[in-house]
Design an enzyme around this catalytic site. Structure first.
Site, PDB file in Angstrom:
ATOM      1  N   VAL A 145      -5.231  -3.366   0.730  1.00 45.11           N
ATOM      2  CA  VAL A 145      -6.206  -2.776   1.654  1.00 45.11           C
ATOM      3  C   VAL A 145      -7.138  -3.866   2.163  1.00 45.11           C
ATOM      4  O   VAL A 145      -7.789  -4.541   1.362  1.00 45.11           O
ATOM      5  CB  VAL A 145      -7.057  -1.679   0.976  1.00 45.11           C
ATOM      6  N   GLY A 157      -6.613  -6.793   3.692  1.00 41.92           N
ATOM      7  CA  GLY A 157      -6.240  -8.212   3.747  1.00 41.92           C
ATOM      8  C   GLY A 157      -7.193  -9.100   2.978  1.00 41.92           C
ATOM      9  O   GLY A 157      -7.255  -9.056   1.749  1.00 41.92           O
ATOM     10  N   LYS A 197       0.823  -1.221   0.000  1.00 44.63           N
ATOM     11  CA  LYS A 197       0.000   0.000   0.000  1.00 44.63           C
ATOM     12  C   LYS A 197       0.850   1.262   0.000  1.00 44.63           C
ATOM     13  O   LYS A 197       0.517   2.253  -0.638  1.00 44.63           O
ATOM     14  CB  LYS A 197      -0.954   0.003   1.186  1.00 44.63           C
ATOM     15  N   ILE A 228     -10.391  -8.934   2.839  1.00 43.06           N
ATOM     16  CA  ILE A 228     -11.672  -8.282   2.531  1.00 43.06           C
ATOM     17  C   ILE A 228     -11.664  -7.782   1.088  1.00 43.06           C
ATOM     18  O   ILE A 228     -10.728  -7.108   0.686  1.00 43.06           O
ATOM     19  CB  ILE A 228     -11.886  -7.079   3.477  1.00 43.06           C
ATOM     20  N   ASP A 249      -0.425   3.936   8.075  1.00 38.45           N
ATOM     21  CA  ASP A 249      -0.838   2.759   7.303  1.00 38.45           C
ATOM     22  C   ASP A 249      -2.284   2.926   6.826  1.00 38.45           C
ATOM     23  O   ASP A 249      -2.608   2.696   5.657  1.00 38.45           O
ATOM     24  CB  ASP A 249      -0.690   1.502   8.180  1.00 38.45           C
ATOM     25  N   LYS A 288      -3.813   3.437   2.869  1.00 45.41           N
ATOM     26  CA  LYS A 288      -4.961   2.697   2.343  1.00 45.41           C
ATOM     27  C   LYS A 288      -6.064   3.659   1.907  1.00 45.41           C
ATOM     28  O   LYS A 288      -6.716   3.458   0.872  1.00 45.41           O
ATOM     29  CB  LYS A 288      -5.461   1.711   3.394  1.00 45.41           C
ATOM     30  N   GLY A 322      -2.415 -10.687   8.083  1.00 41.80           N
ATOM     31  CA  GLY A 322      -2.069 -12.042   8.466  1.00 41.80           C
ATOM     32  C   GLY A 322      -1.742 -12.883   7.263  1.00 41.80           C
ATOM     33  O   GLY A 322      -2.143 -12.595   6.139  1.00 41.80           O
TER      34      GLY A 322
END
Lengths: 430, 430
Positions: B132, B134, B105, B136, B201, B205, B302
């Site tokens: 952005v 993970g 990102k 989702i 962070d 995003k 993760g």
């Protein structure tokens, strides 16, 4: 700028939403896509009714077949619904190599194999994002974003009418019939609500989701379906006292090479995200082996949310065609390992049971003995004191139990002298 | 079956997840896609460390450039991170016409224009779904599913570390520093947590989301950024007493042709779905003009969730290449109408204010007079009785107020004799 011609079949609620969406955001789509969707015609049997959207009368036609055949039409949007002419016209479009966007879950759930094969044979594609979950990208997520995942489970609130009724039953303590009548008056339920409240609409959607998740084509008759028509207000109340809310869920689960696909009212913990999905909203929770738990939430029906997904599919087809071919997916997303349906009786869930038990010594012992004989282990029992009543309500929550054993136990219990009426049984999913 | 060669750059946590995902579900992906992703090599500076996944040693190399150049490589997966060699290698891949999948990102937020232009010039594509959220599908949803929508607003919980810290601060009543230390011990926070807890962070995003939603390329310096480092446990407690939970949100909003992009701790009503997103989970709520409210929820980081999205992007590129070209999107999804950033001072929100006020007659009147002069209307005031303390905490919730006026008022209030220390100001979004 390159243009793609759209034929709209069916000028109902969603059809009018698609027309309005193109009018309002057609320029935005063109700017984002580098190509423009252009409406070439709208076919409907009723060309007079006011849909709340202004269209050039020259676009309207009663001759859907001629519109499909129009050489300026590249993409056919089928929003007629049902399994009759919708199927005829979809076949006609595909046979002419024209790709189809549809929201027709019933047609695809029951005749999907035939239609997807036909599409493949003519180098066309069927996009059906709006057939499940309205504005929720669940079809897209299963086909694309989650393509590297084995799907462990999927829980969906997929019918806005049912969720609206359940939400009002809970919030206002009303009976099913009363909320249904009011929902019909307000337009949240159809005059004939069978497809919705008896779970068939959810089951059609479950069939499509099972196909994408597991690569199986289930006949609808093989899905275990139970609607919300017989749900009593008191079970919603008792459920709440135990920390649960009742939702009509489509449940898909994988156990190795066996899958379960069922539709039924389900008690879910009040703290679970699905429990907070209220009114006409839909949501789907998917557990993938890599991605873990994901949830998709939004309006599951209605003019504009459904039109949004239809137009997203139109955009996908346009991008495919810009790249040179309408086709992007395999005709059948067959899983690497073959899966088959778990025998219905072998499914295991926890259960909420409610009995009307005669208030005399030993009654409860009869019940627990029967449950024990069927290997059903009890997690909790709640017997409430009721004055001046021969029968008292007893609530039992079980540990994981086999469906067949639970059914057999319920039949035995129903025959007991100390029990009045049929016991109530509602599945629990955590 | 057709094969596509994958080069993996960066064998860290997510890289290992990608390797494991390919090993575990490569057959499933091949069955679903009709083409097979094949790992051609893994480049990393450290080839010794155990990543908990077994790989053929012949795949490992320290020479990323040679791996990129390998003619058997079709797709380059960049998981090195940072803006240094990652940029060099990404440029190298694109210059050779090889498409890139990345979770980077920071690189895309700061050098996206250069990289996307380079991709377009070489008929390659950059997929960045994992950058952005993970696991989702928010990038995918904005680019594809919601392509027919004007995005009215977007609220995102996009940093798992912050959400984990906030959840524990709330649930355990702990101070920021204590939870941070424990999170670092448990691996939920980096040794240098600045990027996460100070909001950068999330801001990176937000920049990517603003690009997709509004077609604007915002320099990160233009985003209003406030992290969670200075958040006091008592404000979380007071917020709860007012019915709010505090979340670090990226907020994107559209007001006609003006947009707001800001990152800050935000009070959200406890009943709002975003409030129930706890721990390391992420969620994004998007309001589209057609689709209405939608929400996407899942693990925002993760090894496996991020790998799931990386592999979903790899699958997309494979489908593109099967169709004949890697490219599917325009280099710049420019909006049809030009939008520009709203002046920071003009942004309006409701505010939660907390002051330590001297407990004597007229103190509160001084405050309300200052707020009134700045056009800030008060929704509620809560002054709690505190024994034996010269200063008492006063909580004020305002109606919609302009940022510039609120700041000016806070500065005046801070100078008052009757006020101790700096007032606390936290935005509220309903």
């Amino acid at each position: 700028m390159k243009e793609f011609g759209i034929a709209l079949l069916g000028f109902g609620t969603v059809g009018a939403g698609v027309v309005e969406g193109l009018q309002r955001n057609g320029d935005l789509m063109a700017a984002r896509l580098g190509a423009r969707p252009v409406l070439r015609g709208i076919a409907d049997v009723d060309l007079k009714r006011d849909r709340g959207v202004t269209v050039d009368p020259v676009l309207l036609t009663a001759d859907a077949a001629a519109l499909i055949d129009d050489p300026r039409v590249d993409i056919v949007v089928e929003l007629i619904g049902g399994k009759g002419v919708a199927r005829t016209f979809m076949r006609r479009a595909l046979e002419r190599g024209k790709s189809v966007v549809t929201a027709n879950k019933a047609l695809l759930a029951e005749h999907g194999a035939e239609l997807f094969d036909l599409a493949a044979a003519h180098n066309a594609e069927i996009y059906f994002g709006a057939s499940v979950g309205g504005g929720i990208p669940i079809i897209r997520s299963l086909r694309e974003g989650l393509v590297a995942n084995r799907i462990e489970s999927l829980y969906g609130i997929l019918n806005g009418t049912c969720n609206y009724i359940l939400t009002r039953m809970e919030q206002e303590g009303l009976a099913f019939e009363d909320v249904l009548k009011d929902a019909q008056r307000q337009g949240y339920a159809e005059a004939d609500p069978t497809l919705d409240v008896d779970g068939y609409d959810t089951a059609h959607k479950a069939v499509l989701l099972a196909w994408l998740a597991y690569g199986v084509r289930l006949p609808i008759a093989e899905v275990s379906i139970e609607g919300i028509r017989n749900l009593a207000a008191e079970d919603i109340r008792y459920g709440a006292s135990l920390g649960y809310r009742i939702k009509l869920l489509a449940v898909l689960k994988r156990h190795g090479e066996r899958i379960e696909v069922r539709v039924h009212p389900t008690m879910v913990p009040r703290t679970h995200m699905l429990a907070s999905v209220s009114g006409v909203f839909n949501a789907v929770m998917v557990q993938g082996d890599l991605t873990g738990q994901t949830l998709y939430y939004g309006r599951g029906a209605g003019r504009e949310p459904t039109a949004s997904t239809v137009l997203g599919d139109v955009a996908d087809l346009m991008k495919n065609m810009v790249a040179g071919s309408a086709r992007r997916f395999r005709p059948d997303p067959t899983a690497a390992e073959p899966v088959s349906l778990l025998d219905r009786g072998e499914a295991q869930t926890r259960y909420y049971l409610r009995l009307a038990l005669r208030d005399r010594p030993g009654s409860l012992a009869c019940i627990t003995a029967i449950l024990g004989r069927h290997g059903i282990s009890i997690a909790s029992v709640l017997q409430q004191e009721v004055c001046a009543d021969e029968y008292v309500p007893v609530l039992i929550v079980t540990h994981l139990s086999r469906d067949s054993e639970c059914q057999a136990a319920m039949q035995e219990i129903a025959k007991l002298d100390v029990v009045s009426g049929d016991p109530v049984r509602i599945r629990i999913e955590e």
